[in-house]
Design a protein around this motif. Structure first.
Motif, PDB file in Angstrom:
ATOM      1  N   ARG A 191       0.833  -1.197   0.000  1.00  0.00           N
ATOM      2  CA  ARG A 191       0.000   0.000   0.000  1.00  0.00           C
ATOM      3  C   ARG A 191       0.873   1.254   0.000  1.00  0.00           C
ATOM      4  O   ARG A 191       1.920   1.305   0.652  1.00  0.00           O
ATOM      5  CB  ARG A 191      -0.937  -0.022   1.206  1.00  0.00           C
ATOM      6  N   GLU A 192       0.434   2.273  -0.718  1.00  0.00           N
ATOM      7  CA  GLU A 192       1.227   3.490  -0.883  1.00  0.00           C
ATOM      8  C   GLU A 192       1.570   4.132   0.455  1.00  0.00           C
ATOM      9  O   GLU A 192       2.684   4.643   0.652  1.00  0.00           O
ATOM     10  CB  GLU A 192       0.473   4.483  -1.768  1.00  0.00           C
ATOM     11  N   THR A 193       0.612   4.144   1.384  1.00  0.00           N
ATOM     12  CA  THR A 193       0.853   4.765   2.689  1.00  0.00           C
ATOM     13  C   THR A 193       1.912   4.009   3.477  1.00  0.00           C
ATOM     14  O   THR A 193       2.715   4.617   4.193  1.00  0.00           O
ATOM     15  CB  THR A 193      -0.456   4.825   3.483  1.00  0.00           C
ATOM     16  N   LEU A 194       1.944   2.675   3.355  1.00  0.00           N
ATOM     17  CA  LEU A 194       2.973   1.893   4.040  1.00  0.00           C
ATOM     18  C   LEU A 194       4.335   2.142   3.406  1.00  0.00           C
ATOM     19  O   LEU A 194       5.348   2.280   4.112  1.00  0.00           O
ATOM     20  CB  LEU A 194       2.628   0.403   4.004  1.00  0.00           C
ATOM     21  N   ALA A 195       4.381   2.212   2.085  1.00  0.00           N
ATOM     22  CA  ALA A 195       5.641   2.515   1.408  1.00  0.00           C
ATOM     23  C   ALA A 195       6.174   3.879   1.843  1.00  0.00           C
ATOM     24  O   ALA A 195       7.375   4.042   2.093  1.00  0.00           O
ATOM     25  CB  ALA A 195       5.453   2.475  -0.107  1.00  0.00           C
ATOM     26  N   THR A 229       6.289   0.819  -6.054  1.00  0.00           N
ATOM     27  CA  THR A 229       5.644   1.700  -5.082  1.00  0.00           C
ATOM     28  C   THR A 229       6.641   2.418  -4.180  1.00  0.00           C
ATOM     29  O   THR A 229       6.520   3.628  -3.943  1.00  0.00           O
ATOM     30  CB  THR A 229       4.640   0.906  -4.223  1.00  0.00           C
ATOM     31  N   ILE A 230       7.647   1.707  -3.659  1.00  0.00           N
ATOM     32  CA  ILE A 230       8.626   2.358  -2.776  1.00  0.00           C
ATOM     33  C   ILE A 230       9.429   3.421  -3.526  1.00  0.00           C
ATOM     34  O   ILE A 230       9.537   4.561  -3.048  1.00  0.00           O
ATOM     35  CB  ILE A 230       9.540   1.314  -2.110  1.00  0.00           C
ATOM     36  N   PRO A 231       9.996   3.129  -4.706  1.00  0.00           N
ATOM     37  CA  PRO A 231      10.702   4.204  -5.430  1.00  0.00           C
ATOM     38  C   PRO A 231       9.810   5.401  -5.763  1.00  0.00           C
ATOM     39  O   PRO A 231      10.261   6.550  -5.691  1.00  0.00           O
ATOM     40  CB  PRO A 231      11.187   3.503  -6.704  1.00  0.00           C
ATOM     41  N   ILE A 232       8.554   5.151  -6.117  1.00  0.00           N
ATOM     42  CA  ILE A 232       7.668   6.261  -6.482  1.00  0.00           C
ATOM     43  C   ILE A 232       7.344   7.110  -5.261  1.00  0.00           C
ATOM     44  O   ILE A 232       7.342   8.349  -5.334  1.00  0.00           O
ATOM     45  CB  ILE A 232       6.393   5.738  -7.163  1.00  0.00           C
ATOM     46  N   GLU A 233       7.076   6.472  -4.122  1.00  0.00           N
ATOM     47  CA  GLU A 233       6.810   7.251  -2.907  1.00  0.00           C
ATOM     48  C   GLU A 233       8.043   8.051  -2.493  1.00  0.00           C
ATOM     49  O   GLU A 233       7.928   9.184  -2.028  1.00  0.00           O
ATOM     50  CB  GLU A 233       6.358   6.329  -1.773  1.00  0.00           C
ATOM     51  N   LEU A 263       8.442  12.290  -2.285  1.00  0.00           N
ATOM     52  CA  LEU A 263       9.071  13.010  -1.180  1.00  0.00           C
ATOM     53  C   LEU A 263      10.200  13.909  -1.679  1.00  0.00           C
ATOM     54  O   LEU A 263      10.263  15.095  -1.352  1.00  0.00           O
ATOM     55  CB  LEU A 263       9.604  11.996  -0.162  1.00  0.00           C
ATOM     56  N   ALA A 264      11.094  13.340  -2.480  1.00  0.00           N
ATOM     57  CA  ALA A 264      12.277  14.096  -2.911  1.00  0.00           C
ATOM     58  C   ALA A 264      11.926  15.228  -3.863  1.00  0.00           C
ATOM     59  O   ALA A 264      12.612  16.258  -3.887  1.00  0.00           O
ATOM     60  CB  ALA A 264      13.286  13.147  -3.568  1.00  0.00           C
ATOM     61  N   SER A 265      10.868  15.065  -4.646  1.00  0.00           N
ATOM     62  CA  SER A 265      10.485  16.107  -5.606  1.00  0.00           C
ATOM     63  C   SER A 265       9.587  17.170  -4.986  1.00  0.00           C
ATOM     64  O   SER A 265       9.205  18.122  -5.653  1.00  0.00           O
ATOM     65  CB  SER A 265       9.756  15.477  -6.794  1.00  0.00           C
ATOM     66  N   ARG A 266       9.247  16.966  -3.704  1.00  0.00           N
ATOM     67  CA  ARG A 266       8.336  17.876  -2.986  1.00  0.00           C
ATOM     68  C   ARG A 266       6.968  17.939  -3.650  1.00  0.00           C
ATOM     69  O   ARG A 266       6.299  18.978  -3.668  1.00  0.00           O
ATOM     70  CB  ARG A 266       8.945  19.278  -2.891  1.00  0.00           C
ATOM     71  N   LYS A 267       6.564  16.810  -4.189  1.00  0.00           N
ATOM     72  CA  LYS A 267       5.254  16.725  -4.831  1.00  0.00           C
ATOM     73  C   LYS A 267       4.252  16.154  -3.840  1.00  0.00           C
ATOM     74  O   LYS A 267       4.460  15.065  -3.298  1.00  0.00           O
ATOM     75  CB  LYS A 267       5.326  15.827  -6.074  1.00  0.00           C
ATOM     76  N   PRO A 268       3.148  16.849  -3.566  1.00  0.00           N
ATOM     77  CA  PRO A 268       2.188  16.311  -2.604  1.00  0.00           C
ATOM     78  C   PRO A 268       1.571  15.011  -3.110  1.00  0.00           C
ATOM     79  O   PRO A 268       1.260  14.890  -4.298  1.00  0.00           O
ATOM     80  CB  PRO A 268       1.134  17.418  -2.485  1.00  0.00           C
ATOM     81  N   PRO A 269       1.393  14.020  -2.236  1.00  0.00           N
ATOM     82  CA  PRO A 269       0.841  12.741  -2.664  1.00  0.00           C
ATOM     83  C   PRO A 269      -0.595  12.850  -3.172  1.00  0.00           C
ATOM     84  O   PRO A 269      -1.038  12.001  -3.942  1.00  0.00           O
ATOM     85  CB  PRO A 269       0.920  11.876  -1.403  1.00  0.00           C
ATOM     86  N   GLY A 270      -1.299  13.899  -2.751  1.00  0.00           N
ATOM     87  CA  GLY A 270      -2.681  14.073  -3.198  1.00  0.00           C
ATOM     88  C   GLY A 270      -2.822  14.943  -4.433  1.00  0.00           C
ATOM     89  O   GLY A 270      -3.937  15.295  -4.827  1.00  0.00           O
TER      90      GLY A 270
END
Length: 393
Positions: free
Chosen positions: A194-198, A222-226, A230-237
Motif C-alpha cells: 500500500r502506498e501509505t505503508l511505502a 511503489t517504494i521508489p515512487i513514494e 518526497l524528494a520532488s516535494r510533490k504532494p501525494p494528493g
C-alpha cells in the motif's frame, strides 16, 4: 456549512458544526502513528495527539485542505461533528437526528455511512449504519421536504460512525477515497504494498533525497515512487479529488491557492537518485508506467536484474528490500535461501550504505545473518511486520 466556534448541545448530543477550529482524526495504518504525527506538526496542526489507529489534531479549513493534500502516511481524515452516549437504537436515532444535517447535506446530494463498533451494546455495524441513515434522511426531509439518496460507491458526503464503549462519535470523511489512492498505480500486482505503508517505510529511514535510494526487489515500483514524491516535494494528493470538495462550505479559491503553491514547489529528481530493480519483466513494465503516471518518466530508473546481479553505485545510500514473507504452506523453506542471499548482498555489495528489510516473518529474517540496529513495528494489512535496519560498514 456554518463556522461557529462553540459546541451546541441538542438533547444528549454535543454537536460541533464545521468551525474555525475543527477536531480532526487522521486514520493511520498501525505502526505509522508517530510518523503521521510528525507530518501533522510540520503542516502546522495544533493539539496533535497519538491514539490507537490514528492521530487526533485540530486545525482550520486551510489546515484540513493541506492535510488531505500533503499527508503521506494517513489513510483518511475525519472531522468530528458530534459525540453522545449510545446504548440502544433509540439513543442512536435521537442523537443522530439532533445534528443539523440540513446545513451539511442538501436533498439533491448523495450520502453513505461507514460504521465501526467496539465494546458496545449495539453490536451490528450494518444495523447502526442503517439507523444512522434513517435519522439523517428523516431530519433533512422534515426541514427540506425531500431527502437525499444513498450512494455507497461515490457519495457526495461520507459519514463515519464510531461506537466505542457506548459512546458514539459522528464524523464527516473529508478525504473521500482513501488517501493511499494517489492515482498513479494503474494496476495492482499480486502482492502490492500500500502506498501509505511505502511512504511510512521511506520516512522511517530518514531519507531526504540527499543520497541515493535503491529498491532491489521493487515490483510495481511503489517504494521508489513514494520516495520520488518526497524528494520532488510533490504532494501525494496532487491531481486527485477529495470528499471535502463536495461540501457546502467548500472554498474553491482557497483550495486553488493551496494547490498552486504546492505546484510551484515541485522539482525534478536528480539523475540516478532513485533506482529500482526486479527480475520480473512484467512488474518492471508496470513500475515504469506507474512512475510515468506519477510524473517521473525518465526520472526514476528501473532495471531488469536478478537479485544476485544487484550492484548499487556510489559510496553511500539507502537500500530498501520488501521480500516475500512465506505465509503460504511450504513457502517458508523455499525462502530461506532468498533471505540468505539478501544478507550476503548487503554485506558484500552495500558497504557504506544503510539497509532496510520489511518482513512479516522474523524466523526468515534470521537467515539474513546480520544484526539489526533497529526494529520498527509496522502492519502490512493484517500482517504484523518488522522494518529491520542494518548498518553496512
Amino acid at each position: 456549512m456554518s463556522e461557529k466556534n462553540h459546541i451546541i448541545r441538542r438533547g444528549n448530543a454535543l454537536v460541533a458544526p464545521l468551525e474555525v477550529t475543527m477536531k480532526c482524526f487522521a486514520a493511520v495504518p498501525r505502526g505509522a502513528e508517530e510518523v503521521t504525527a510528525r507530518e501533522l506538526e510540520t503542516l502546522g496542526a495544533n493539539g496533535v495527539q497519538i491514539a490507537k489507529g490514528g492521530v487526533a489534531f485540530e486545525c482550520g479549513r486551510e489546515g484540513l485542505y493541506r492535510a488531505n493534500l500533503w499527508l503521506r502516511t494517513a489513510s483518511r481524515i475525519l472531522v468530528q461533528l458530534a459525540s453522545f452516549p449510545c446504548t440502544n437504537q433509540g439513543e442512536l436515532y435521537n442523537g443522530m437526528y439532533a445534528i443539523d444535517w440540513a446545513s451539511l447535506i442538501k436533498p439533491e446530494m448523495t450520502l453513505a455511512v461507514d460504521c465501526s463498533l467496539r465494546d458496545s451494546a449495539l453490536t451490528h455495524s450494518g444495523f447502526v449504519a442503517l439507523k444512522t441513515k434513517d435519522a439523517i434522511v428523516d431530519r433533512i426531509r422534515s426541514e427540506c421536504g425531500s431527502r437525499p439518496s444513498v450512494n455507497t460507491a461515490a457519495p457526495d458526503v461520507r459519514i463515519n460512525v464510531h461506537l466505542l464503549k457506548n459512546v458514539c462519535t459522528v464524523s464527516l470523511d473529508s478525504s473521500g477515497d482513501s488517501l493511499d489512492r494517489r492515482g498513479y498505480r494503474l494496476e495492482r500486482n499480486e502482492a502490492p504494498l500500500r502506498e501509505t505503508l511505502a511512504a511510512t517505510i521511506v520516512a522511517l529511514t530518514g531519507w531526504d533525497g540527499s543520497i541515493q535510494l535503491c529498491d532491489p526487489m521493487c515490483g510495481s515500483g511503489t517504494i521508489p515512487i513514494e520516495a520520488g514524491l518526497l524528494a520532488s516535494r510533490k504532494p501525494p494528493g496532487f491531481g486527485r479529488a477529495f470528499g471535502f470538495q463536495h461540501w457546502l462550505d467548500f472554498d474553491g479559491l482557497l483550495w486553488d491557492r493551496i494547490v498552486r503553491e504546492a505546484e510551484a514547489g515541485i522539482r525534478n529528481l536528480p539523475v540516478g537518485l532513485i533506482t529500482g530493480y526486479d527480475q520480473d519483466s512484467r512488474a518492471l513494465a508496470l513500475a515504469g508506467r506507474n512512475a510515468a503516471a506519477a510524473g517521473f518518466e525518465g526520472q526514476i530508473h528501473f532495471f531488469h536484474a536478478e537479485l544476485e546481479k544487484f550492484q548499487p553505485e556510489g559510496e553511500k545510500g539507502i537500500v530498501i528490500i520488501n521480500p516475500p514473507y512465506g505465509k503460504r504452506l511450504g513457502e517458508e523453506d523455499d525462502l530461506k535461501e532468498l533471505y540468505c542471499r539478501i544478507g550476503d548482498i548487503m554485506k558484500q555489495r552495500c558497504r557504506g550504505w544503510t539497509g532496510y528489510v520489511l518482513t512479516g516473518n522474523l524466523e526468515l529474517a534470521k537467515y539474513i545473518g546480520l544484526k539489526a540496529s533497529r526494529r520498527f513495528v509496522l502492519f502490512n494489512g493484517p500482517i504484523e511486520c518488522r522494518l529491520l535496519r542494518y548498518e553496512l560498514y
